[in-house]
Design an enzyme around this catalytic site. Structure first.
Site, short mmCIF file in Angstrom:
data_model
loop_
_atom_site.label_atom_id
_atom_site.label_comp_id
_atom_site.label_asym_id
_atom_site.label_seq_id
_atom_site.Cartn_x
_atom_site.Cartn_y
_atom_site.Cartn_z
N LEU A 158 0.88 -1.19 0.10
CA LEU A 158 0.07 -0.22 -0.35
C LEU A 158 0.61 1.03 -0.17
O LEU A 158 1.70 1.43 0.84
CB LEU A 158 -0.63 0.15 0.81
N ASP A 159 -0.06 2.58 -1.09
CA ASP A 159 1.11 3.27 -0.93
C ASP A 159 1.14 3.92 0.78
O ASP A 159 0.41 3.69 1.26
CB ASP A 159 0.71 4.81 -1.51
N LYS A 160 2.23 4.59 0.95
CA LYS A 160 2.46 5.13 2.40
C LYS A 160 1.12 5.56 3.27
O LYS A 160 1.01 5.74 4.15
CB LYS A 160 3.90 5.79 2.56
#
Length: 374
Positions: A158-160
């Site tokens: 998942l993106d940050k």
């Protein structure tokens, strides 16, 4: 993995790929079973033909199948090659986790079984390390070893600044299974997002190819009709706040980098808080948080033992507060899962390819018969 006895000492060694390694990349197989062999050495052997799979030349990125045989040079060659590779950096040891970090990670767990652990990743915590990123999920996974013999393994990201469901595998066998589920698109993922404005079509499919944006060093993606990889996103409007904003459900049918963010910005409705792709239009007034409003709400994936993992994660505080500020009803968020068409599944695509090949063979057979009669 099993090792077979070579016929002569100078023939090297032969290994048989085990079921638990089915689908793994060749370079990852070496990292798992012969960790003393660096990637540079594996690449050199592949280039020079010293490395063989079922007797054929191979490349480090090729994927293996259970039952295949891997021929590698003798152990003394590995030792010599390793000793002469003086430029290789020593492997960094992970420092032990603090009690606070261990408690932090375990508090994130929302599902646990013998194959997988699922956490509700908070926004702001990266999945993996990178430039100027020292604290991340991968670096904290020792806290989730629990009663398993080995360290958990990441199988997707998942993106940050994206929150929500993140699955880690508890064994190499489970990691291979889940990785295949994500790559073949049999895993179903549901995201919630708040977007700026309201789409004129409330239930639609976005089909826009995505590529790395030149000049950004791969840090940013964009829609590229000529060079982009195919990307498909299903969206459904859950609720709307006049013409100001909408709460939407997003289901990615492909897995491109930043796909949901790029697609929503491309149709003129960027995700709230996503200044990278939406610019100033991605931020709302009225006290709505400037943080990213993208949350991995649900994951459904088949388990290695034939069961099914189906997990939902509660949104972070800023997302829940924005839903309340915009007057949305939290109870309306659960929509029926969008099931893929058979033609969109890995099995369906495989069958379609087989049918097309069969049709071509039949066509060629007919042409040969025609030439014979002539």
């Amino acid at each position: 993995m099993t090792e077979d006895s070579p016929t002569r000492a100078d023939d090297g060694r032969t290994f048989t790929v085990g079921y638990e390694d089915d689908g793994i990349r060749l370079d990852r197989w070496f990292k798992r079973h012969l960790p003393e062999t660096s990637f540079n050495i594996v690449s050199r052997w592949a280039r020079t033909g010293q490395l063989r799979v079922d007797g054929s030349r191979t490349a480090p990125g090729d994927r293996l199948a259970a039952g295949q045989s891997i021929r590698v040079p003798p152990a003394e060659v590995i030792a010599t090659a390793t000793a002469t590779t003086t430029t290789a950096r020593p492997k960094k040891e992970r420092p032990p986790l603090s009690d606070e970090d261990t408690a932090f990670m375990r508090d994130l767990v929302i599902h646990q079984d013998r194959h997988a652990i699922v956490i509700n990743k908070p926004p702001g915590l990266a999945t993996q390390g990178g430039t100027k990123t020292d604290r991340h999920v991968d670096g904290l996974l020792d806290a989730l070893t629990l009663d398993a013999p080995g360290r958990p393994k990441l199988v997707h990201r998942l993106d940050k600044d994206t929150s929500g469901v993140l699955l880690v595998a508890r064994s190499a066998f489970a990691a291979g299974h889940f990785a295949k589920a994500f790559s073949s698109r049999t895993a179903r993922k549901v995201y919630w997002a708040l977007i700026a404005g309201v789409p004129s079509i409330e239930d639609g499919m976005i089909e826009l190819p995505i590529a790395k944006q030149p000049g950004t060093g791969g840090e940013k993606m964009h829609v590229d009709e000529k060079e982009g990889s195919p990307a498909r996103t299903r969206y459904r409007v859950i609720e709307r706040a006049g013409n100001t904003a909408a709460w939407v459900e997003l289901q990615p049918h492909t897995g491109r980098t930043h796909q949901l963010r790029v697609h929503m910005a491309a149709i003129g409705h960027p995700i709230v808080g996503d200044g990278k792709y939406g610019g100033p239009e991605a931020f709302l007034s009225g006290g709505v948080s400037r943080k990213m409003h993208l949350h991995a709400r649900r994951l459904r994936v088949d388990a290695p033992d034939g069961g099914q993992i189906d997990v939902t994660a509660e949104p972070p505080a800023h997302f829940a507060e924005s839903v309340k500020l915009l007057g949305f009803d939290p109870k309306r968020g659960e929509l029926p899962l969008d099931e893929p068409k058979f033609s969109e599944t890995a099995e369906g695509r495989k069958r379609a390819i087989g049918q097309a090949a069969k049709a071509r063979r039949k066509e060629r057979k007919g042409e040969r018969r025609g030439r014979g009669r002539a």
